[in-house]
Design a protein around this motif. Sequence first.
Motif, PDB file in Angstrom:
ATOM      1  N   VAL A 160       0.870  -1.168   0.000  1.00  0.00           N
ATOM      2  CA  VAL A 160       0.000   0.000   0.000  1.00  0.00           C
ATOM      3  C   VAL A 160       0.903   1.214   0.000  1.00  0.00           C
ATOM      4  O   VAL A 160       1.806   1.321   0.819  1.00  0.00           O
ATOM      5  N   ILE A 189      -4.211  -5.488   4.827  1.00  0.00           N
ATOM      6  CA  ILE A 189      -4.238  -5.970   3.447  1.00  0.00           C
ATOM      7  C   ILE A 189      -4.743  -7.395   3.428  1.00  0.00           C
ATOM      8  O   ILE A 189      -4.405  -8.200   4.286  1.00  0.00           O
ATOM      9  N   ASP A 236      -7.309  -3.453   0.427  1.00  0.00           N
ATOM     10  CA  ASP A 236      -6.935  -2.737   1.638  1.00  0.00           C
ATOM     11  C   ASP A 236      -8.206  -2.305   2.357  1.00  0.00           C
ATOM     12  O   ASP A 236      -9.129  -1.786   1.725  1.00  0.00           O
TER      13      ASP A 236
END
Lengths: 313, 103
Positions: A160, A189, A236
Amino acid sequence: MQLDEVLFWVFAIIACAGAISVVLSQNIVRMAVSLIASLSSVSVLFFLMGAEFVGVAQLMVYVGGTVVLLIFGVMLTGGSPTTNLKTSPADVFVAAGIGALFLLIIGTTLGAVDWTHGATSSPHATTLEANSTAASLTLDPIQDYKVHRYLAIPLTGIGVGQGEAADANHSPAKDNNESPKSGIKGALIRVEATTESHTGCRFRIDHPNHGNTATLFVTNSNALASNSEVAVTVRDAGKDKHFDTDDDLRLTRKFRLTAVQNDTRSVAMALLGATKDDPSYLFPFEIISMHLLVVLIGAAYLARPKKQNVIGI
Amino acid sequence: MDSITINQVLWVSSILFVCGVACMTTKRNTIGVLMGVELVLNAANLNFIAFSAYTPLGVHGQIAALFVIVLAAAEAAVALAIALNFYNNHESIDVDNGNELKG
């Protein structure tokens, strides 16, 4: 626990117990019965691994031919429940020691080699990907694979990032929070894999410590329809730390899995040489068939009853 | 439990192989030695089929296993003929009695 795992463990234990019983038994007829049990269990293992033709050939030729021949040999050479040829204890001790050492050597070699290495190759390209202005997800592209039965596909570059252009391999700098390591502190995640056309094919994602690499395990892939498209999604959870809500970020990569069938038809095709890349096995098979015929005639001649020299009294 | 990996099948194959070798070395009955040979060949067959199923070896492993089955049958026939002749000459199936070439 799926049915094929249960069947595998049951018949693997029967095969190993039969083999150990062949070694430990002192009666030749009990050894023959244990051998029948062991070889039949090996044949069932062949069926479980998708080699049906070889499993049937094993049952017919090995169990129904060779072991029966051994039992005939037992009958003709005076094997009875009374005859007992015991090995001396010193021989048993040395053989047990050597056998244990041999098993240790083979076992450590098995554990040290990564057998799935030949089946996969990791892609080398990395890309950047941006989904939104606040954060972005990254996942390296995944190449297409040919699947035989069990495949471990590495998924790299999961991360991310902060902002539009994020680094593909984003490693944590000094985060010590319990959340997965990513650019955004506290990001959560999850990696998923789906395909539309699967009948019994199973996916499992191994994502240790939610780092930037995961492994996708594909099992039972011969149930997969040929040339299926698999989608790997990195998600996410966003600020609310819950998946399946609106502020989830998603990034999907698709690749194709081609199932290679190893069934009876492909055995016949390989024998005839009908695949254009592979050679034909027809001529070697003819040679060993003639070899088998000659050997059987020779063995029958060798085992013929010989004229006895009778010394008249 | 995870699904069956290739390592578990190779463990079964190696246990069969070691049992076959132990059988070949410790048995005094000739037919017992031949049973050890059968176990060793079956372990090799299981190895071939495992690699055929789990790696890109594919159908070639199954062809090799078929070859092994055919040749093992031929070799078992000849070995049994030799064992029968041994029994007819020595009146016993004990391999320890085959010591005429002893110096």
